[in-house]
Design a protein around this motif. Structure first.
Motif, PDB file in Angstrom:
ATOM      1  N   ALA A  24      23.539  43.300  38.996  1.00 57.28           N
ATOM      2  CA  ALA A  24      23.367  44.781  39.211  1.00 57.28           C
ATOM      3  C   ALA A  24      24.710  44.785  40.228  1.00 57.28           C
ATOM      4  CB  ALA A  24      22.151  45.539  39.136  1.00 57.28           C
ATOM      5  N   CYS A  25      24.698  44.226  41.021  1.00 51.46           N
ATOM      6  CA  CYS A  25      26.113  43.742  41.608  1.00 51.46           C
ATOM      7  C   CYS A  25      27.520  43.015  41.337  1.00 51.46           C
ATOM      8  CB  CYS A  25      24.810  42.527  42.611  1.00 51.46           C
ATOM      9  SG  CYS A  25      23.432  42.656  43.657  1.00 51.46           S
ATOM     10  N   GLU A  26      26.909  42.932  40.275  1.00 58.12           N
ATOM     11  CA  GLU A  26      28.547  43.230  39.546  1.00 58.12           C
ATOM     12  C   GLU A  26      28.981  43.993  38.933  1.00 58.12           C
ATOM     13  OE1 GLU A  26      30.430  39.891  39.312  1.00 58.12           O
ATOM     14  OE2 GLU A  26      28.715  38.767  40.648  1.00 58.12           O
ATOM     15  N   ARG A  27      28.026  44.892  38.278  1.00 60.46           N
ATOM     16  CA  ARG A  27      28.450  46.388  37.893  1.00 60.46           C
ATOM     17  C   ARG A  27      28.870  47.129  39.255  1.00 60.46           C
ATOM     18  NH1 ARG A  27      24.115  45.280  34.625  1.00 60.46           N
ATOM     19  NH2 ARG A  27      23.079  46.109  36.099  1.00 60.46           N
ATOM     20  N   ASP A  28      28.553  46.759  40.278  1.00 58.27           N
ATOM     21  CA  ASP A  28      28.670  47.442  41.720  1.00 58.27           C
ATOM     22  C   ASP A  28      29.824  47.535  41.925  1.00 58.27           C
ATOM     23  OD1 ASP A  28      26.361  48.807  41.385  1.00 58.27           O
ATOM     24  OD2 ASP A  28      25.466  47.723  42.807  1.00 58.27           O
ATOM     25  N   LEU A  29      30.882  46.475  41.830  1.00 57.74           N
ATOM     26  CA  LEU A  29      31.218  45.561  42.119  1.00 57.74           C
ATOM     27  C   LEU A  29      33.036  45.865  41.290  1.00 57.74           C
ATOM     28  CD1 LEU A  29      30.674  42.162  43.365  1.00 57.74           C
ATOM     29  CD2 LEU A  29      31.359  44.218  45.355  1.00 57.74           C
ATOM     30  N   ARG A  30      32.693  45.852  40.090  1.00 56.36           N
ATOM     31  CA  ARG A  30      34.037  46.502  39.065  1.00 56.36           C
ATOM     32  C   ARG A  30      34.221  47.067  38.974  1.00 56.36           C
ATOM     33  NH1 ARG A  30      35.428  44.210  34.723  1.00 56.36           N
ATOM     34  NH2 ARG A  30      36.316  45.134  32.698  1.00 56.36           N
ATOM     35  N   PRO A  31      34.146  48.352  39.728  1.00 61.86           N
ATOM     36  CA  PRO A  31      35.327  49.556  39.417  1.00 61.86           C
ATOM     37  C   PRO A  31      36.130  49.071  41.115  1.00 61.86           C
ATOM     38  CG  PRO A  31      33.323  50.315  39.641  1.00 61.86           C
ATOM     39  CD  PRO A  31      33.233  48.817  39.398  1.00 61.86           C
ATOM     40  N   ALA A  32      36.193  48.334  41.761  1.00 62.75           N
ATOM     41  CA  ALA A  32      36.617  47.828  43.514  1.00 62.75           C
ATOM     42  C   ALA A  32      37.461  47.091  42.199  1.00 62.75           C
ATOM     43  CB  ALA A  32      36.098  47.756  44.517  1.00 62.75           C
ATOM     44  N   VAL A  33      37.031  46.191  41.576  1.00 60.26           N
ATOM     45  CA  VAL A  33      37.619  44.578  41.616  1.00 60.26           C
ATOM     46  C   VAL A  33      38.477  45.805  40.593  1.00 60.26           C
ATOM     47  CG1 VAL A  33      38.100  42.486  39.967  1.00 60.26           C
ATOM     48  CG2 VAL A  33      35.709  42.994  41.283  1.00 60.26           C
ATOM     49  N   ILE A  34      38.670  46.583  39.395  1.00 60.52           N
ATOM     50  CA  ILE A  34      39.797  47.345  38.291  1.00 60.52           C
ATOM     51  C   ILE A  34      40.883  47.932  39.409  1.00 60.52           C
ATOM     52  CG2 ILE A  34      39.884  48.882  36.675  1.00 60.52           C
ATOM     53  CD1 ILE A  34      37.332  47.845  35.308  1.00 60.52           C
ATOM     54  N   LYS A  35      40.204  48.412  40.321  1.00 60.19           N
ATOM     55  CA  LYS A  35      41.708  49.106  41.288  1.00 60.19           C
ATOM     56  C   LYS A  35      42.212  48.376  42.085  1.00 60.19           C
ATOM     57  CE  LYS A  35      42.038  52.604  45.033  1.00 60.19           C
ATOM     58  NZ  LYS A  35      42.715  51.496  45.746  1.00 60.19           N
ATOM     59  N   ARG A  36      41.606  47.155  42.771  1.00 57.44           N
ATOM     60  CA  ARG A  36      42.601  46.361  43.876  1.00 57.44           C
ATOM     61  C   ARG A  36      43.117  45.300  42.390  1.00 57.44           C
ATOM     62  NH1 ARG A  36      38.679  42.665  44.851  1.00 57.44           N
ATOM     63  NH2 ARG A  36      39.127  41.458  43.636  1.00 57.44           N
ATOM     64  N   LYS A  37      43.331  45.656  40.989  1.00 51.33           N
ATOM     65  CA  LYS A  37      44.272  44.621  39.553  1.00 51.33           C
ATOM     66  C   LYS A  37      44.784  45.528  39.753  1.00 51.33           C
ATOM     67  CE  LYS A  37      44.019  42.886  35.681  1.00 51.33           C
ATOM     68  NZ  LYS A  37      43.339  42.808  34.632  1.00 51.33           N
ATOM     69  N   ASN A  38      44.339  47.323  39.273  1.00 53.81           N
ATOM     70  CA  ASN A  38      45.590  48.018  38.682  1.00 53.81           C
ATOM     71  C   ASN A  38      46.506  48.192  40.092  1.00 53.81           C
ATOM     72  OD1 ASN A  38      44.765  48.127  36.493  1.00 53.81           O
ATOM     73  ND2 ASN A  38      43.473  49.565  36.258  1.00 53.81           N
ATOM     74  N   THR A  39      46.874  47.954  40.905  1.00 54.09           N
ATOM     75  CA  THR A  39      47.305  48.834  42.428  1.00 54.09           C
ATOM     76  C   THR A  39      47.753  47.559  42.852  1.00 54.09           C
ATOM     77  OG1 THR A  39      45.823  48.546  43.689  1.00 54.09           O
ATOM     78  CG2 THR A  39      46.110  50.713  42.755  1.00 54.09           C
ATOM     79  N   ARG A  43      48.506  46.362  50.578  1.00 48.12           N
ATOM     80  CA  ARG A  43      49.036  45.375  51.347  1.00 48.12           C
ATOM     81  C   ARG A  43      48.831  45.359  52.989  1.00 48.12           C
ATOM     82  NH1 ARG A  43      52.116  44.482  47.230  1.00 48.12           N
ATOM     83  NH2 ARG A  43      52.611  45.768  45.942  1.00 48.12           N
ATOM     84  N   ALA A  44      48.205  45.858  53.647  1.00 50.28           N
ATOM     85  CA  ALA A  44      47.626  46.290  54.799  1.00 50.28           C
ATOM     86  C   ALA A  44      45.919  45.748  54.822  1.00 50.28           C
ATOM     87  CB  ALA A  44      48.498  46.935  55.761  1.00 50.28           C
ATOM     88  N   MET A  45      45.427  44.327  55.900  1.00 53.60           N
ATOM     89  CA  MET A  45      44.592  44.443  55.679  1.00 53.60           C
ATOM     90  C   MET A  45      43.849  46.083  56.703  1.00 53.60           C
ATOM     91  SD  MET A  45      41.836  41.893  55.811  1.00 53.60           S
ATOM     92  CE  MET A  45      42.760  40.716  55.901  1.00 53.60           C
ATOM     93  N   TRP A  46      44.921  46.381  57.482  1.00 51.35           N
ATOM     94  CA  TRP A  46      43.560  47.834  57.998  1.00 51.35           C
ATOM     95  C   TRP A  46      43.313  48.395  56.635  1.00 51.35           C
ATOM     96  CZ3 TRP A  46      45.616  52.595  56.510  1.00 51.35           C
ATOM     97  CH2 TRP A  46      46.752  52.647  56.399  1.00 51.35           C
ATOM     98  N   SER A  47      44.340  48.781  55.492  1.00 55.37           N
ATOM     99  CA  SER A  47      43.494  49.386  54.380  1.00 55.37           C
ATOM    100  C   SER A  47      42.540  48.706  53.846  1.00 55.37           C
ATOM    101  CB  SER A  47      44.672  49.523  53.490  1.00 55.37           C
ATOM    102  OG  SER A  47      44.784  50.477  52.612  1.00 55.37           O
ATOM    103  N   ALA A  48      42.670  47.625  53.174  1.00 49.24           N
ATOM    104  CA  ALA A  48      41.360  47.328  52.798  1.00 49.24           C
ATOM    105  C   ALA A  48      40.208  47.006  53.361  1.00 49.24           C
ATOM    106  CB  ALA A  48      42.305  45.202  52.744  1.00 49.24           C
ATOM    107  N   LYS A  49      40.492  47.188  54.645  1.00 51.19           N
ATOM    108  CA  LYS A  49      38.602  47.400  55.749  1.00 51.19           C
ATOM    109  C   LYS A  49      38.352  48.346  55.375  1.00 51.19           C
ATOM    110  CE  LYS A  49      39.147  43.568  58.396  1.00 51.19           C
ATOM    111  NZ  LYS A  49      40.270  43.234  60.474  1.00 51.19           N
ATOM    112  N   GLY A  50      39.295  49.343  55.544  1.00 55.00           N
ATOM    113  CA  GLY A  50      39.273  51.063  55.222  1.00 55.00           C
ATOM    114  C   GLY A  50      38.353  50.999  54.115  1.00 55.00           C
ATOM    115  N   GLU A  51      39.459  50.756  53.246  1.00 57.18           N
ATOM    116  CA  GLU A  51      38.166  51.037  51.901  1.00 57.18           C
ATOM    117  C   GLU A  51      37.035  50.622  51.586  1.00 57.18           C
ATOM    118  OE1 GLU A  51      39.182  51.163  46.816  1.00 57.18           O
ATOM    119  OE2 GLU A  51      40.929  50.672  47.998  1.00 57.18           O
ATOM    120  N   ALA A  52      36.820  49.304  52.028  1.00 52.64           N
ATOM    121  CA  ALA A  52      35.627  48.697  51.766  1.00 52.64           C
ATOM    122  C   ALA A  52      34.691  49.176  52.859  1.00 52.64           C
ATOM    123  CB  ALA A  52      36.261  47.278  52.142  1.00 52.64           C
TER     124      ALA A  52
END
Length: 79
Positions: A24-39, A43-52
């Motif tokens: 269940a946790c892996e399925r919940d993380l999958r969209p974020a991982v795919i977005k990170r891979k595609n983009t 580029r900035a830590m503040w952006s990564a923290k904001g999205e998280a």
């Protein structure tokens, strides 16, 4: 504090309440991982923290809130 090997069979102590896998946790993380891979990631830590942070609020609202996810995000931003 309990050690990791003591927690290994926790699902056996609570049948039906604790899953034996983390699928269940892996399925919940999958969209974020795919977005990170595609983009190519953030580029900035503040952006990564904001999205998280936004993803955390949205996921929590889906699970626990009777209100809409959008209103929960707006309430969080306004707090």
């Amino acid at each position: 504090m309990r050690r990791a090997h003591d927690q290994l069979l926790t699902f056996a102590s609570f049948p039906g309440r604790v899953e034996p896998t983390n699928n269940a946790c892996e399925r919940d993380l999958r969209p974020a991982v795919i977005k990170r891979k595609n983009t190519n990631g953030s580029r900035a830590m503040w952006s990564a923290k904001g999205e998280a942070a936004v993803r955390t609020v949205v996921a929590t609202a889906r699970i626990t809130s009777d209100a809409s996810t959008f209103s929960t995000v707006l309430g969080t931003i306004g707090a």
